[in-house]
Motif scaffolding. Structure first.
Motif, PDB file in Angstrom:
ATOM      1  N   HIS A  48      51.674  23.198  63.285  1.00 48.58           N
ATOM      2  CA  HIS A  48      50.837  22.270  64.045  1.00 48.58           C
ATOM      3  C   HIS A  48      49.474  22.879  64.351  1.00 48.58           C
ATOM      4  N   ASP A  49      48.445  22.048  64.269  1.00 46.79           N
ATOM      5  CA  ASP A  49      47.092  22.405  64.717  1.00 46.79           C
ATOM      6  C   ASP A  49      46.563  23.648  64.008  1.00 46.79           C
ATOM      7  N   GLN A  50      46.612  23.613  62.673  1.00 39.44           N
ATOM      8  CA  GLN A  50      46.151  24.734  61.852  1.00 39.44           C
ATOM      9  C   GLN A  50      44.703  24.509  61.409  1.00 39.44           C
ATOM     10  N   THR A  51      43.850  25.475  61.683  1.00 37.91           N
ATOM     11  CA  THR A  51      42.431  25.335  61.336  1.00 37.91           C
ATOM     12  C   THR A  51      42.154  25.737  59.899  1.00 37.91           C
ATOM     13  N   ASP A  52      42.821  26.790  59.419  1.00 36.29           N
ATOM     14  CA  ASP A  52      42.566  27.286  58.065  1.00 36.29           C
ATOM     15  C   ASP A  52      43.863  27.764  57.429  1.00 36.29           C
ATOM     16  N   PHE A  53      44.106  27.354  56.199  1.00 39.77           N
ATOM     17  CA  PHE A  53      45.218  27.892  55.423  1.00 39.77           C
ATOM     18  C   PHE A  53      45.010  27.547  53.950  1.00 39.77           C
ATOM     19  N   THR A  54      45.747  28.230  53.094  1.00 44.35           N
ATOM     20  CA  THR A  54      45.615  28.043  51.643  1.00 44.35           C
ATOM     21  C   THR A  54      46.996  27.869  51.025  1.00 44.35           C
ATOM     22  N   LEU A  55      47.079  26.984  50.061  1.00 43.87           N
ATOM     23  CA  LEU A  55      48.290  26.791  49.276  1.00 43.87           C
ATOM     24  C   LEU A  55      48.008  27.192  47.837  1.00 43.87           C
ATOM     25  N   HIS A  56      48.825  28.108  47.315  1.00 39.83           N
ATOM     26  CA  HIS A  56      48.730  28.550  45.922  1.00 39.83           C
ATOM     27  C   HIS A  56      49.978  28.100  45.172  1.00 39.83           C
ATOM     28  N   SER A  57      49.841  27.928  43.863  1.00 37.19           N
ATOM     29  CA  SER A  57      51.011  27.635  43.047  1.00 37.19           C
ATOM     30  C   SER A  57      50.989  28.487  41.786  1.00 37.19           C
ATOM     31  N   GLN A  58      52.167  28.924  41.370  1.00 38.15           N
ATOM     32  CA  GLN A  58      52.267  29.694  40.138  1.00 38.15           C
ATOM     33  C   GLN A  58      51.978  28.829  38.920  1.00 38.15           C
ATOM     34  N   ALA A  59      52.217  27.524  39.036  1.00 41.45           N
ATOM     35  CA  ALA A  59      51.943  26.582  37.952  1.00 41.45           C
ATOM     36  C   ALA A  59      51.092  25.444  38.506  1.00 41.45           C
ATOM     37  N   PRO A  60      50.234  24.822  37.706  1.00 39.04           N
ATOM     38  CA  PRO A  60      49.410  23.705  38.200  1.00 39.04           C
ATOM     39  C   PRO A  60      50.278  22.573  38.738  1.00 39.04           C
ATOM     40  N   LEU A  61      49.891  22.054  39.900  1.00 42.25           N
ATOM     41  CA  LEU A  61      50.634  20.975  40.548  1.00 42.25           C
ATOM     42  C   LEU A  61      49.712  19.800  40.851  1.00 42.25           C
ATOM     43  N   PRO A  62      50.271  18.586  40.943  1.00 46.34           N
ATOM     44  CA  PRO A  62      49.452  17.425  41.309  1.00 46.34           C
ATOM     45  C   PRO A  62      48.884  17.588  42.723  1.00 46.34           C
ATOM     46  N   PHE A  63      47.707  16.998  42.928  1.00 45.40           N
ATOM     47  CA  PHE A  63      47.029  17.072  44.222  1.00 45.40           C
ATOM     48  C   PHE A  63      46.493  15.698  44.568  1.00 45.40           C
ATOM     49  N   GLN A  64      46.702  15.276  45.818  1.00 43.85           N
ATOM     50  CA  GLN A  64      46.180  13.978  46.255  1.00 43.85           C
ATOM     51  C   GLN A  64      45.548  14.096  47.626  1.00 43.85           C
ATOM     52  N   MET A  65      44.597  13.194  47.900  1.00 39.85           N
ATOM     53  CA  MET A  65      43.980  13.109  49.219  1.00 39.85           C
ATOM     54  C   MET A  65      43.839  11.642  49.585  1.00 39.85           C
ATOM     55  N   ASP A  66      44.354  11.276  50.751  1.00 41.82           N
ATOM     56  CA  ASP A  66      44.307   9.894  51.231  1.00 41.82           C
ATOM     57  C   ASP A  66      44.807   8.905  50.186  1.00 41.82           C
ATOM     58  N   GLY A  67      45.841   9.315  49.435  1.00 37.47           N
ATOM     59  CA  GLY A  67      46.437   8.438  48.449  1.00 37.47           C
ATOM     60  C   GLY A  67      45.691   8.334  47.147  1.00 37.47           C
TER      61      GLY A  67
END
Length: 327
Positions: A286-305
């Motif tokens: 909850h209430d996270q200001t900064d973080f990063t997500l990495h993946s070993q393989a390319p993954l789909p990404f979406q924003m606001d649908g």
């Protein structure tokens, strides 16, 4: 007040007649300019021109969450200074309208227009926080332009569902909740052979300069408000504490077997503002200001649908008080 109405003529739940009535109603109270979008990204361009021109005080977005996202990104081209860009107003015209409904607006176009006019007369507005996603420095995604989102982003499974839905819409299918549910099942069946998650979460630790790492996540949803989405009129709360007044919340799973998906999908469908999914395979922040997500393989990404392709790394920033909205 001088205003620009940005209209998506392909909006799911509006007709030409409805748009004409809306335009007439707004023109009675505003010095109104009207522009219809003609291509993907056009709403962003129109909003950017309005912000840079310095004459427009209000931009009204008539369309779904994708149209709203484009308008927001146009307004914030020069950064999140609420006093330096026009206010935003939203009239929901899409199939889901999460952002508008999270603001407390009616989901009906006519009712929402009446609520907007009342808010303008009462000078009622609020300043909301937004999420910002950018390419992670030092990765192959470093050069990808940053982009704002209003209510959610997804890296992995849910973005894959969004991508499948977009493919179906390009083939002429209507965007419905049944379509999303069918693509959810197909996406799950396509990932049943994945035993281990490929996503790693990195965020600042409690000690200065330290980093906390969580590995082997199989899906991740980033929320800027609650609910995350709606199934018809049913709100869904993976992160019940998420709020426009806080930074970002993260919901992730570390297991994606059939029993786990059945359990957590049931918890999602029965979630409430007081209780979301829970269990040993759930990661909730909850209430996270900064973080990063990495993946070993390319993954789909979406924003606001809106499906944005494949990524291997995304950095997220929660920005409080980024945008003024008429409500």
């Amino acid at each position: 007040m001088r205003a620009l109405l940005v209209v998506n003529p392909a909006a799911t739940t509006t007709s030409v007649r409805t748009r004409e009535v809306l335009t007439h109603a707004l023109a009675n109270d505003l010095k109104l300019e009207v522009a219809e979008t003609q291509y993907r990204g056009h709403a962003r361009d129109l909003a950017r021109e309005a912000a840079e021109g310095g004459q427009i005080e209000l931009v009204v977005a008539l369309g779904g969450d994708g149209t709203v996202n484009e308008v927001v990104n146009g307004l914030l081209t020069q950064g999140p200074d609420p006093d330096s860009h026009p206010r935003l107003a939203v009239v929901p015209g899409g199939s889901t309208n999460v952002f508008a409904r999270a603001l407390g607006l009616p989901n009906d176009v006519v009712e929402a227009t009446g609520a907007l006019l009342d808010a303008l007369r009462d000078r009622s507005e609020r300043t909301v926080g937004l999420g910002l996603a950018s390419g992670t420095p030092g990765t192959e995604d470093e050069g990808i332009p940053e982009r704002w989102f209003t209510f959610c982003a997804g890296f992995g499974f849910d973005a894959g569902v969004v991508g499948r839905v977009e493919q179906q819409r390009e083939r002429g299918k209507r965007s419905t909740h049944a379509l999303y549910l069918r693509q959810f099942v197909r996406q799950f069946l396509g990932e049943t052979n994945r035993r281990h998650g490929t996503i790693t979460l990195e965020r600042p630790g409690e000690a200065e300069g330290s980093t906390e790492v969580t590995e082997d996540l199989v899906m991740s949803i980033i929320c800027n408000t609650a609910p995350w989405t709606y199934l018809g009129n049913r709100p869904v709360y993976p992160s019940p504490e998420a709020s426009f007044d806080a930074a970002l919340d993260l919901f992730a799973l570390s297991k994606f077997s059939a029993p786990a998906v059945t359990r957590y999908a049931t918890q999602l469908l029965t979630s409430t503002p007081d209780r979301g999914p829970h269990g040993k395979h759930v990661v909730s922040l909850h209430d996270q200001t900064d973080f990063t997500l990495h993946s070993q393989a390319p993954l789909p990404f979406q924003m606001d649908g809106d499906h944005l392709g494949l990524r291997t790394s995304v950095t997220f920033t929660g920005v409080r008080r980024a945008l003024r909205v008429i409500v």
